[in-house]
Design a protein around this motif. Structure first.
Motif, PDB file in Angstrom:
ATOM      1  N   PHE A  11       7.933   0.956   6.529  1.00  0.00           N
ATOM      2  CA  PHE A  11       8.531   2.065   7.632  1.00  0.00           C
ATOM      3  C   PHE A  11       8.613   3.464   7.037  1.00  0.00           C
ATOM      4  O   PHE A  11       9.037   3.415   6.501  1.00  0.00           O
ATOM      5  CB  PHE A  11       7.894   1.772   8.856  1.00  0.00           C
ATOM      6  CG  PHE A  11       8.686   2.498   9.913  1.00  0.00           C
ATOM      7  CD1 PHE A  11       6.887   1.696  10.418  1.00  0.00           C
ATOM      8  CD2 PHE A  11       9.050   2.720  10.870  1.00  0.00           C
ATOM      9  CE1 PHE A  11       6.829   2.640  12.196  1.00  0.00           C
ATOM     10  CE2 PHE A  11       8.877   3.733  11.751  1.00  0.00           C
ATOM     11  CZ  PHE A  11       7.641   3.394  13.035  1.00  0.00           C
ATOM     12  N   PRO A  12       8.280   4.779   7.351  1.00  0.00           N
ATOM     13  CA  PRO A  12       9.047   5.671   7.318  1.00  0.00           C
ATOM     14  C   PRO A  12      10.055   5.492   7.073  1.00  0.00           C
ATOM     15  O   PRO A  12      10.845   5.067   8.540  1.00  0.00           O
ATOM     16  CB  PRO A  12       8.178   6.885   8.295  1.00  0.00           C
ATOM     17  CG  PRO A  12       7.198   5.966   8.575  1.00  0.00           C
ATOM     18  CD  PRO A  12       6.820   4.920   8.215  1.00  0.00           C
ATOM     19  N   GLN A  13      11.065   6.455   6.325  1.00  0.00           N
ATOM     20  CA  GLN A  13      12.878   6.427   6.720  1.00  0.00           C
ATOM     21  C   GLN A  13      12.810   6.931   7.980  1.00  0.00           C
ATOM     22  O   GLN A  13      13.602   6.719   8.723  1.00  0.00           O
ATOM     23  CB  GLN A  13      13.283   7.194   5.497  1.00  0.00           C
ATOM     24  CG  GLN A  13      14.965   6.740   5.478  1.00  0.00           C
ATOM     25  CD  GLN A  13      15.619   7.253   4.142  1.00  0.00           C
ATOM     26  OE1 GLN A  13      14.296   7.223   2.811  1.00  0.00           O
ATOM     27  NE2 GLN A  13      16.962   6.311   4.071  1.00  0.00           N
ATOM     28  N   ASP A  14      12.335   8.136   7.967  1.00  0.00           N
ATOM     29  CA  ASP A  14      11.705   9.030   9.652  1.00  0.00           C
ATOM     30  C   ASP A  14      11.915   8.557  10.864  1.00  0.00           C
ATOM     31  O   ASP A  14      11.875   8.940  11.215  1.00  0.00           O
ATOM     32  CB  ASP A  14      11.549  10.612   9.119  1.00  0.00           C
ATOM     33  CG  ASP A  14      13.013  11.172   8.268  1.00  0.00           C
ATOM     34  OD1 ASP A  14      14.073  10.929   7.861  1.00  0.00           O
ATOM     35  OD2 ASP A  14      11.945  11.704   7.129  1.00  0.00           O
ATOM     36  N   GLY A  15      11.365   7.388  10.188  1.00  0.00           N
ATOM     37  CA  GLY A  15      10.501   6.968  11.412  1.00  0.00           C
ATOM     38  C   GLY A  15       8.994   7.609  12.349  1.00  0.00           C
ATOM     39  O   GLY A  15       8.463   8.537  11.806  1.00  0.00           O
ATOM     40  N   TRP A  16       9.472   7.576  13.486  1.00  0.00           N
ATOM     41  CA  TRP A  16       8.626   8.418  14.237  1.00  0.00           C
ATOM     42  C   TRP A  16       8.200   9.848  14.273  1.00  0.00           C
ATOM     43  O   TRP A  16       7.791  10.480  14.568  1.00  0.00           O
ATOM     44  CB  TRP A  16       8.326   8.406  15.766  1.00  0.00           C
ATOM     45  CG  TRP A  16       7.640   6.784  16.072  1.00  0.00           C
ATOM     46  CD1 TRP A  16       8.842   5.964  16.117  1.00  0.00           C
ATOM     47  CD2 TRP A  16       6.492   6.083  15.871  1.00  0.00           C
ATOM     48  NE1 TRP A  16       8.243   4.308  15.605  1.00  0.00           N
ATOM     49  CE2 TRP A  16       6.863   4.743  16.093  1.00  0.00           C
ATOM     50  CE3 TRP A  16       5.368   6.929  15.743  1.00  0.00           C
ATOM     51  CZ2 TRP A  16       5.907   3.711  16.241  1.00  0.00           C
ATOM     52  CZ3 TRP A  16       4.739   5.792  15.825  1.00  0.00           C
ATOM     53  CH2 TRP A  16       4.333   4.378  15.953  1.00  0.00           C
ATOM     54  N   ALA A  17       9.011  10.639  13.232  1.00  0.00           N
ATOM     55  CA  ALA A  17       9.655  11.816  12.878  1.00  0.00           C
ATOM     56  C   ALA A  17       8.415  12.427  12.123  1.00  0.00           C
ATOM     57  O   ALA A  17       8.027  13.294  11.717  1.00  0.00           O
ATOM     58  CB  ALA A  17      10.567  12.443  12.685  1.00  0.00           C
ATOM     59  N   GLU A  18       7.342  11.308  11.599  1.00  0.00           N
ATOM     60  CA  GLU A  18       6.236  11.277  10.550  1.00  0.00           C
ATOM     61  C   GLU A  18       5.447  10.838  11.602  1.00  0.00           C
ATOM     62  O   GLU A  18       4.917   9.091  11.137  1.00  0.00           O
ATOM     63  CB  GLU A  18       6.577  11.031   9.443  1.00  0.00           C
ATOM     64  CG  GLU A  18       7.170  11.351   8.391  1.00  0.00           C
ATOM     65  CD  GLU A  18       8.272  10.760   7.197  1.00  0.00           C
ATOM     66  OE1 GLU A  18       6.888  10.896   6.556  1.00  0.00           O
ATOM     67  OE2 GLU A  18       8.640  10.500   6.742  1.00  0.00           O
ATOM     68  N   PRO A  19       4.926  11.112  12.968  1.00  0.00           N
ATOM     69  CA  PRO A  19       3.934   9.825  12.884  1.00  0.00           C
ATOM     70  C   PRO A  19       2.592   9.059  12.530  1.00  0.00           C
ATOM     71  O   PRO A  19       2.531   8.478  13.013  1.00  0.00           O
ATOM     72  CB  PRO A  19       3.628  10.998  14.394  1.00  0.00           C
ATOM     73  CG  PRO A  19       3.549  11.940  14.012  1.00  0.00           C
ATOM     74  CD  PRO A  19       4.875  12.129  12.764  1.00  0.00           C
TER      75      PRO A  19
END
Length: 321
Positions: A167-175
């Motif tokens: 999962f992206p490390q920045d989470g939903w900051a990279e939708p």
């Protein structure tokens, strides 16, 4: 209805209280010492005793339970033995993965199961009706982790269309990347859940198709579509809603398997790590939140059933009097 809601709310609170007691007792019955996770291999008795004192596991069990209940009453899930970080914020962070995963899979499963189940019932004497029934039966028998690995091999490793996990490390900051990372897990859960739901939708539809009220509506001149919409849909949906609640709750609780296969930092992987480290606050926090979610899902499913079915509201009114 107000009395019913109050009774259900009281039942929910009592169930949550009982679940917290059972959870606390069962965790303390498990083999292993949580202090071992804080000490190095070969630690002496003094070091282990100091670790137990630091995390409070040397206190009497009634005192530990009272402390935990007091924390819950303040909305505090405690502090991790291992990381020394608050459990609540970590649970909230993990829910940002688990909730979208669960809800997206649930919606996709419903979109698959409702038309597939209806066609399998309405066209049960055709080859494609029988095929849908057979495929749904096969889908129930497939282990979710095995299906996940097959999808990874086909669409991630061979085709390279989607990530195999993570999962992206920045989470939903990279939708965009977050959505891409959830596609295969969502499809994995939805296919297995959809197969199970298709069987229930088919069964409920068959009951409606053979009902007297549907035949009466047709005899009075209503078209099949109009009769199903006005009379069949509501009756068929009542038992299905109950199953939907169970499936949604089981998916939330069973997320640990899918999250492990796809290396997702969700609630399930947090629980698995907590169990491996004997981190009681983490285990208690995750299971308490999961239990609360299951009880709320059951409450919502029951309420929706009573809103849809006038017969249940009639029983409710009679019981209130």
């Amino acid at each position: 209805m107000a009395r019913y809601l109050l009774r259900r709310l009281a039942f929910l609170l009592v169930s949550l209280a009982l679940a917290s007691v059972v959870l606390f007792v069962l965790l303390r019955m498990l083999p292993g010492d949580p202090a071992n996770a804080l000490t190095s291999v070969g630690a002496g008795p003094e070091q282990i005793a100091a670790a137990r004192h630091a995390i409070g596991s040397d206190r009497p069990l009634p005192e530990q339970f009272t402390h935990w209940i007091g924390q819950l009453a303040r909305g505090d899930l405690g502090t991790s033995f291992v990381s020394s970080l608050p459990v609540g914020p970590e649970v909230s962070s993990r829910l940002n993965v688990t909730i979208p995963l669960t809800l997206a899979a649930f919606v996709l499963a419903v979109l698959i199961a409702v038309p597939a189940g209806f066609i399998a019932a309405y066209k049960r004497r055709t080859w494609y009706g029988a095929l849908l029934s057979g495929v749904s039966q096969l889908g129930i028998a497939i282990p979710v982790f095995w299906l996940g690995m097959i999808l990874i091999a086909v669409f991630a490793l061979n085709a390279g269309w989607l990530p195999a996990g993570g999962f992206p490390q920045d989470g939903w900051a990279e939708p965009a990347e977050a959505i891409r990372s959830l596609v295969l897990p969502v499809v994995t859960i939805a296919l297995v859940m959809g197969a199970s739901l298709t069987r229930y939708v088919r069964s409920a539809t068959l009951d409606v198709l053979g009902s007297d009220y549907l035949r009466t509506a047709r005899a009075l001149g209503a078209s099949f579509g109009r009769a199903m919409w006005r009379h069949g849909l509501r009756n068929a949906s009542v038992p299905v809603i109950s199953i939907l609640g169970i499936e949604l709750a089981s998916t939330l609780l069973g997320a640990v398997v899918v999250e492990s296969v796809f290396a997702l930092p969700g609630l399930g992987s947090m629980l698995a790590t907590g169990i491996a480290q004997h981190d009681y606050p983490v285990i208690q926090g995750v299971l308490f939140v999961s239990t609360l979610a299951v009880l709320l899902i059951g409450f919502a499913a029951d309420l929706i059933q009573r809103i849809i079915d006038p017969r249940l509201r009639g029983r409710l009114s009679g019981g209130s009097r």
